[in-house]
Design a protein around this motif. Sequence first.
Motif, PDB file in Angstrom:
ATOM      1  N   ALA A 244     -28.362   9.664   4.368  1.00  0.00           N
ATOM      2  CA  ALA A 244     -29.711  10.226   4.522  1.00  0.00           C
ATOM      3  C   ALA A 244     -29.665  11.699   4.900  1.00  0.00           C
ATOM      4  O   ALA A 244     -30.539  12.487   4.508  1.00  0.00           O
ATOM      5  N   THR A 245     -28.629  12.090   5.664  1.00  0.00           N
ATOM      6  CA  THR A 245     -28.550  13.461   6.174  1.00  0.00           C
ATOM      7  C   THR A 245     -28.299  14.472   5.064  1.00  0.00           C
ATOM      8  O   THR A 245     -28.728  15.624   5.165  1.00  0.00           O
ATOM      9  N   THR A 246     -27.605  14.062   4.000  1.00  0.00           N
ATOM     10  CA  THR A 246     -27.231  15.020   2.945  1.00  0.00           C
ATOM     11  C   THR A 246     -28.439  15.702   2.326  1.00  0.00           C
ATOM     12  O   THR A 246     -28.334  16.821   1.830  1.00  0.00           O
ATOM     13  N   GLY A 247     -29.579  15.040   2.334  1.00  0.00           N
ATOM     14  CA  GLY A 247     -30.749  15.609   1.676  1.00  0.00           C
ATOM     15  C   GLY A 247     -31.722  16.318   2.591  1.00  0.00           C
ATOM     16  O   GLY A 247     -32.723  16.856   2.127  1.00  0.00           O
ATOM     17  N   VAL A 248     -31.465  16.331   3.922  1.00  0.00           N
ATOM     18  CA  VAL A 248     -32.428  16.905   4.860  1.00  0.00           C
ATOM     19  C   VAL A 248     -32.632  18.389   4.596  1.00  0.00           C
ATOM     20  O   VAL A 248     -33.749  18.857   4.339  1.00  0.00           O
ATOM     21  N   ALA A 249     -31.551  19.169   4.676  1.00  0.00           N
ATOM     22  CA  ALA A 249     -31.665  20.612   4.452  1.00  0.00           C
ATOM     23  C   ALA A 249     -32.122  20.908   3.033  1.00  0.00           C
ATOM     24  O   ALA A 249     -32.917  21.828   2.796  1.00  0.00           O
ATOM     25  N   ALA A 250     -31.627  20.117   2.068  1.00  0.00           N
ATOM     26  CA  ALA A 250     -31.992  20.341   0.671  1.00  0.00           C
ATOM     27  C   ALA A 250     -33.495  20.170   0.460  1.00  0.00           C
ATOM     28  O   ALA A 250     -34.130  20.974  -0.231  1.00  0.00           O
TER      29      ALA A 250
ATOM     30  N   LEU B  49     -34.953  31.101 -13.822  1.00  0.00           N
ATOM     31  CA  LEU B  49     -34.224  31.265 -12.569  1.00  0.00           C
ATOM     32  C   LEU B  49     -33.917  29.913 -11.926  1.00  0.00           C
ATOM     33  O   LEU B  49     -32.778  29.656 -11.492  1.00  0.00           O
ATOM     34  N   THR B  50     -34.911  29.027 -11.866  1.00  0.00           N
ATOM     35  CA  THR B  50     -34.704  27.724 -11.225  1.00  0.00           C
ATOM     36  C   THR B  50     -33.732  26.856 -12.021  1.00  0.00           C
ATOM     37  O   THR B  50     -32.969  26.081 -11.439  1.00  0.00           O
ATOM     38  N   MET B  51     -33.742  26.989 -13.342  1.00  0.00           N
ATOM     39  CA  MET B  51     -32.785  26.237 -14.153  1.00  0.00           C
ATOM     40  C   MET B  51     -31.355  26.645 -13.817  1.00  0.00           C
ATOM     41  O   MET B  51     -30.463  25.795 -13.681  1.00  0.00           O
ATOM     42  N   CYS B  52     -31.132  27.939 -13.662  1.00  0.00           N
ATOM     43  CA  CYS B  52     -29.786  28.427 -13.328  1.00  0.00           C
ATOM     44  C   CYS B  52     -29.344  27.913 -11.960  1.00  0.00           C
ATOM     45  O   CYS B  52     -28.181  27.526 -11.777  1.00  0.00           O
ATOM     46  N   ILE B  53     -30.262  27.898 -10.996  1.00  0.00           N
ATOM     47  CA  ILE B  53     -29.931  27.413  -9.656  1.00  0.00           C
ATOM     48  C   ILE B  53     -29.579  25.927  -9.701  1.00  0.00           C
ATOM     49  O   ILE B  53     -28.632  25.473  -9.040  1.00  0.00           O
ATOM     50  N   MET B  54     -30.308  25.158 -10.492  1.00  0.00           N
ATOM     51  CA  MET B  54     -30.026  23.721 -10.613  1.00  0.00           C
ATOM     52  C   MET B  54     -28.644  23.486 -11.215  1.00  0.00           C
ATOM     53  O   MET B  54     -27.898  22.602 -10.755  1.00  0.00           O
ATOM     54  N   VAL B  55     -28.292  24.247 -12.224  1.00  0.00           N
ATOM     55  CA  VAL B  55     -26.980  24.089 -12.857  1.00  0.00           C
ATOM     56  C   VAL B  55     -25.873  24.417 -11.864  1.00  0.00           C
ATOM     57  O   VAL B  55     -24.844  23.720 -11.797  1.00  0.00           O
ATOM     58  N   ILE B  56     -26.053  25.456 -11.062  1.00  0.00           N
ATOM     59  CA  ILE B  56     -25.072  25.800 -10.027  1.00  0.00           C
ATOM     60  C   ILE B  56     -24.888  24.626  -9.058  1.00  0.00           C
ATOM     61  O   ILE B  56     -23.769  24.266  -8.676  1.00  0.00           O
ATOM     62  N   GLY B  57     -25.994  23.994  -8.661  1.00  0.00           N
ATOM     63  CA  GLY B  57     -25.928  22.844  -7.766  1.00  0.00           C
ATOM     64  C   GLY B  57     -25.150  21.692  -8.362  1.00  0.00           C
ATOM     65  O   GLY B  57     -24.333  21.046  -7.681  1.00  0.00           O
ATOM     66  N   LEU B  58     -25.379  21.404  -9.643  1.00  0.00           N
ATOM     67  CA  LEU B  58     -24.654  20.318 -10.306  1.00  0.00           C
ATOM     68  C   LEU B  58     -23.153  20.609 -10.389  1.00  0.00           C
ATOM     69  O   LEU B  58     -22.319  19.714 -10.200  1.00  0.00           O
ATOM     70  N   ILE B  59     -22.811  21.859 -10.670  1.00  0.00           N
ATOM     71  CA  ILE B  59     -21.396  22.238 -10.724  1.00  0.00           C
ATOM     72  C   ILE B  59     -20.743  22.063  -9.355  1.00  0.00           C
ATOM     73  O   ILE B  59     -19.626  21.535  -9.235  1.00  0.00           O
ATOM     74  N   LEU B  60     -21.432  22.493  -8.296  1.00  0.00           N
ATOM     75  CA  LEU B  60     -20.894  22.362  -6.944  1.00  0.00           C
ATOM     76  C   LEU B  60     -20.747  20.900  -6.537  1.00  0.00           C
ATOM     77  O   LEU B  60     -19.775  20.528  -5.857  1.00  0.00           O
ATOM     78  N   MET B  61     -21.688  20.048  -6.928  1.00  0.00           N
ATOM     79  CA  MET B  61     -21.579  18.625  -6.611  1.00  0.00           C
ATOM     80  C   MET B  61     -20.369  18.008  -7.303  1.00  0.00           C
ATOM     81  O   MET B  61     -19.670  17.167  -6.740  1.00  0.00           O
ATOM     82  N   ALA B  62     -20.132  18.414  -8.538  1.00  0.00           N
ATOM     83  CA  ALA B  62     -18.990  17.880  -9.273  1.00  0.00           C
ATOM     84  C   ALA B  62     -17.667  18.330  -8.675  1.00  0.00           C
ATOM     85  O   ALA B  62     -16.659  17.607  -8.761  1.00  0.00           O
ATOM     86  N   ALA B  63     -17.663  19.499  -8.053  1.00  0.00           N
ATOM     87  CA  ALA B  63     -16.407  20.068  -7.558  1.00  0.00           C
ATOM     88  C   ALA B  63     -16.215  19.929  -6.053  1.00  0.00           C
ATOM     89  O   ALA B  63     -15.193  20.370  -5.525  1.00  0.00           O
TER      90      ALA B  63
ATOM     91  N   ILE C  70     -28.510  21.486  -1.768  1.00  0.00           N
ATOM     92  CA  ILE C  70     -29.523  22.525  -1.554  1.00  0.00           C
ATOM     93  C   ILE C  70     -29.792  23.275  -2.862  1.00  0.00           C
ATOM     94  O   ILE C  70     -30.942  23.446  -3.277  1.00  0.00           O
ATOM     95  N   PHE C  71     -28.722  23.718  -3.522  1.00  0.00           N
ATOM     96  CA  PHE C  71     -28.891  24.405  -4.802  1.00  0.00           C
ATOM     97  C   PHE C  71     -29.580  23.488  -5.811  1.00  0.00           C
ATOM     98  O   PHE C  71     -30.502  23.912  -6.523  1.00  0.00           O
ATOM     99  N   TYR C  72     -29.108  22.234  -5.874  1.00  0.00           N
ATOM    100  CA  TYR C  72     -29.659  21.304  -6.854  1.00  0.00           C
ATOM    101  C   TYR C  72     -31.153  21.077  -6.636  1.00  0.00           C
ATOM    102  O   TYR C  72     -31.944  21.156  -7.585  1.00  0.00           O
ATOM    103  N   TRP C  73     -31.557  20.806  -5.386  1.00  0.00           N
ATOM    104  CA  TRP C  73     -32.954  20.476  -5.136  1.00  0.00           C
ATOM    105  C   TRP C  73     -33.866  21.698  -5.214  1.00  0.00           C
ATOM    106  O   TRP C  73     -35.035  21.578  -5.594  1.00  0.00           O
TER     107      TRP C  73
END
Length: 592
Positions: free
Chosen positions: A110-116, A142-156, A168-171
Amino acid sequence: MRSLFKTAVAHDAPVEEKPARLDDSKETGGVTADNPNSSETESDVDAIDETAQAGVRKIEAITKVWSTRDLYLAYILIWVIYFVDAMQQGMGGLLTPYVTSAFYKHSLTATTGVAANIIGGVSKLTLAKILDVWGRPQGYLLTMCIMVIGLILMAACKNVETYCAAQIFYWVGYNGISYATSVFIADTSKLKNRGLVLAYTSSPYIATVWITGPMAQSVLQGIGWRWGFGIFAIVTPIVCLPLYFLFAYNQRKAEKLGVLVPRKSGRTFMQSVMHYFWEFDIVCLILLSAGFTLFLLPFSIYSMQTYGWKDPLTLSFLVVGFVLLVGAVVWEKYFAPVKFMPWELLKDRTVLGACILAAVLFVEYYIWTAYFNSFLQVVLRTSVWQTGYIGNIYSIGSCLFSIPVGYAIRYTGRFKWVALYFGVPVTMLAIGLLIQFRHAGTNLGWIIFVEIIYAFAGGACVICEQVAVMAAAAHQHVAVVLAVEGMFSSVGGGIGGSIAGAIWTGVFPVKLMEYLPEESKANFDDIYGVLQTQIDYPAGSATHDAIVRAYGDSLRNMFIAATALTAIGLAGVIMWRDIKIKNVKQVKGNVI
């Protein structure tokens, strides 16, 4: 929005831009058509409002020059975007417990999504200004680019902390895309059809409900959760970019035809940087985001600290978070050149009431669903794909039911009655029933029944709350009120996640240690921290029975809290004016 945020908003009440003659004695939204603040004339109700923000003028020019083919193509592309985002979000929700378990931190699910949630919501007001100052297509890109960055970070990601940062980036990106497309919809549809159009754009969830569960299970058994996120980092720009190019093409077309005349700011690069720094009120954005995050996180992590609530880290988070929130208020009141929050719009009781309902719906949802997927797999012994189907009942039910709700709003011209007499009361009933159905041995049919009625009620509430904020505002303020509503929703999600985390970490480990047989207490950390370990114990064993009892005690408190808090949403709906939207003209050009 240049100086509009501190001048025009301060003096203009939310207006309906050009209604037909209304003979209804009820309130019809904002103020009447003879309001001197209205910028329109009798001779050309479709003229571009030259006093509006640049982003509003651009979208009005786009809708004046684009063809009906482009209009329909835009809605097809929006549907595809929602479809892909729904697949990713649904699968990501199922993968998150396994991501945290991979690092032996299942209790932090549950905590992972609080700040996001908090930062994703607060950032919508900044995005509203970007959409209004720079333009809809630019903010969307701009928001599309931020979402893609979030997905890349989650994968890595290599630990839970990196995963939280990636969230945070993803949401921010996901909420931004959803918000930007909602603004597109508001720009390109008549107010009386708005509920129906919103229902159409939500319809992809009807299909994705059958996909996300098997997808998640296939990913977990095959390529692994990292590539589950990585695939969508590739797919997302492929499906999102065509909509950007469509709007950018028609904006260029409007400029060539002379419908839209580009304006030069006359500023240097550094002057522009400083202008937008103050225009977007970056100081308040940082203070609010950090303040809410630091203040709410201790509720989820206090039980993991050596001294609990008395631990220096817990206390420092609470104190610093509170000070930052107070600092945000002081900054806004005395020092901010351009206000971050549109306080004048929040004085409208319909806007405020809709924001309260939006916050409450997210608070209760994130409380009772935070560990619900884990409950289904551990207590009721469902598989990942079955859990996905059950969890996605809300998506398919709310989207299906939102279509007749949209028709009902279009036919009656009113929306308040739907939320007041059906949406909120049935939501309370559904969550309340889960208090009884939280035990092992509960027939799965009862859980499905509760999910269905909750979905129908939720679909009605969401459509009504969005129509309410848009009905109470003029077109030039639609992006702002949608951002405020979205901010309340996301901050509500952060609060709900914090409450769920506090209940779980405060109740579950204590009850688990109390109920575990002596031979299993040595494995307490694995049982508490890893979902798969909880699932692996055979049903009927003493250890599994202990886990089930601990789940029951924890979820009972969550369901009671969610049910009680939903009552506040009913008070928010009562605040709404009974606006008749049937004959209101809010947008211009070739629209639906």
